[in-house]
Design an enzyme around this catalytic site. Structure first.
Site, short mmCIF file in Angstrom:
data_model
loop_
_atom_site.label_atom_id
_atom_site.label_comp_id
_atom_site.label_asym_id
_atom_site.label_seq_id
_atom_site.Cartn_x
_atom_site.Cartn_y
_atom_site.Cartn_z
N LEU A 33 7.15 6.43 7.25
CA LEU A 33 5.76 6.74 6.93
C LEU A 33 5.44 8.22 7.16
CD1 LEU A 33 4.07 3.58 8.51
CD2 LEU A 33 4.95 3.92 6.19
N HIS A 37 1.15 7.95 3.39
CA HIS A 37 0.91 6.55 3.77
C HIS A 37 -0.32 6.47 4.67
CE1 HIS A 37 5.40 6.42 3.13
NE2 HIS A 37 5.03 5.41 2.41
N GLN A 61 14.61 -3.12 -5.91
CA GLN A 61 14.03 -2.05 -6.73
C GLN A 61 14.90 -0.80 -6.77
OE1 GLN A 61 10.44 -1.84 -4.07
NE2 GLN A 61 10.48 0.32 -4.63
N GLY A 147 -0.45 4.46 -3.69
CA GLY A 147 -0.65 5.89 -3.92
C GLY A 147 -0.51 6.25 -5.40
O1 PAF Z 1 5.80 2.42 -3.28
C1 PAF Z 1 6.57 1.85 -2.48
O2 PAF Z 1 6.76 2.29 -1.36
C2 PAF Z 1 7.28 0.58 -2.93
O3 PAF Z 1 7.62 0.64 -4.27
C3 PAF Z 1 6.47 -0.69 -2.62
C4 PAF Z 1 5.18 -0.74 -3.40
C5 PAF Z 1 6.18 -0.77 -1.14
C6 PAF Z 1 7.30 -1.92 -3.02
O4 PAF Z 1 8.51 -1.98 -2.31
#
Ligand code: PAF
Length: 280
Positions: A33, A37, A61, A147
């Protein structure tokens, strides 16, 4: 502040609040973070009775295994910051908790995920939709905060929420920047001090390009941005697109849309950075 690792425990904790009529806000994160964040979390704390933050590095992802391996994991420091910010619940599951079996869902986002990040990171947004939908089902937040740096991600999440009819309000929070203009990102940790300085040229160039709109053609503004950034030895543009802010499809003339955004991805050494600027 409660730190919970299982969905069952999370449910117990949040149900107790829900029974008292409390509203719940969620900030989904992958940890590591930073002030960007913190901006999301601060809004979440102010706008909800209960602020929950998830910290989970989502493997589905990442289309590059090396990127997943190198992604910074700093849960203790993250929790210390979240406690200071007034967060009530941190949900920090491990991979087996979120994926007891492989998630085989394939989302159809039409053209939204065929461009920009979607083109260069195949499967990325499907993975984002998988995890964010699971987090929404687990937390059942009234509001969720994302964000604007991840501009395309926001559009995908809004579309996913619409398709799955999840009753959550999506709140977009403006990009937080270093003094140099560099957009804050967990990946900035991987930049050397020299690279960090050079990376600030990305936003400087985007700002310069904003002065050119409607004076030069869309094509020429694109060339200006790409050439100016690529002129720095340490920087290499992966894409720069000027798009309609809702459909994310490229525009060819400044009159093509009332809502125009320039979106960019740049390699600074091995580190991939994204940023964007609203032109109108
Ligand atoms: O933006 C991110 O940090 C990630 O893509 C999320 C939304 C937490 C999903 O893993």
């Amino acid at each position: 502040m409660e730190i919970v690792k299982s969905i069952t425990l999370l449910d117990d904790v949040l149900n107790a609040f829900r029974k008292k009529g409390k509203t719940i806000g969620l900030v989904p994160t992958m940890g590591a973070l930073h002030e960007g964040h913190a901006a999301l979390v601060k809004r979440c704390v102010v706008e909800n009775d209960i602020a929950a933050v998830s910290v989970f590095v989502n493997p589905t992802q990442f289309n590059n295994p090396e990127d997943l391996r190198l992604y910074p994991r700093t849960l203790d420091a993250d929790c210390a910051l979240l406690e200071k910010l007034g967060v009530d619940v941190v949900f920090a599951p491990d991979v087996d908790e979120m994926y007891p079996e492989p998630d085989t869902r394939v989302f159809d986002f039409g053209m939204l995920d065929k461009v920009m990040e979607g083109r260069f990171r195949p499967g990325h947004f499907n993975g984002v939709a998988q995890i964010v939908s699971k987090l929404f089902y687990a937390v059942k937040p009234d509001k969720a905060y994302f964000g604007e740096k991840d501009f395309q991600q926001l559009a995908i999440i809004r579309e996913m929420v619409k398709q799955l009819q999840i009753p959550v309000e999506i709140i977009a929070v403006p990009i937080v920047r270093e003094q140099s203009g560099l957009a804050l990102s967990s990946r900035n940790m991987r930049l050397t001090p020299q690279q960090r300085e050079t990376a600030s040229e990305i936003f400087k160039t985007l700002e310069m390009s904003a002065d050119l709109i409607e004076k030069q053609s869309v094509e020429d503004v694109k060339k200006f941005v790409v050439n100016r950034i690529n002129n720095h030895d340490a920087l290499s543009v992966e894409y720069f697109e000027i798009v309609d802010g809702e459909t994310l499809q490229a525009i060819f003339d400044w009159t093509d849309s009332q809502y125009i955004v320039g979106c960019i991805a740049v390699f600074c050494g091995e580190v991939r950075l994204i940023d964007n600027i609203r032109y109108k």
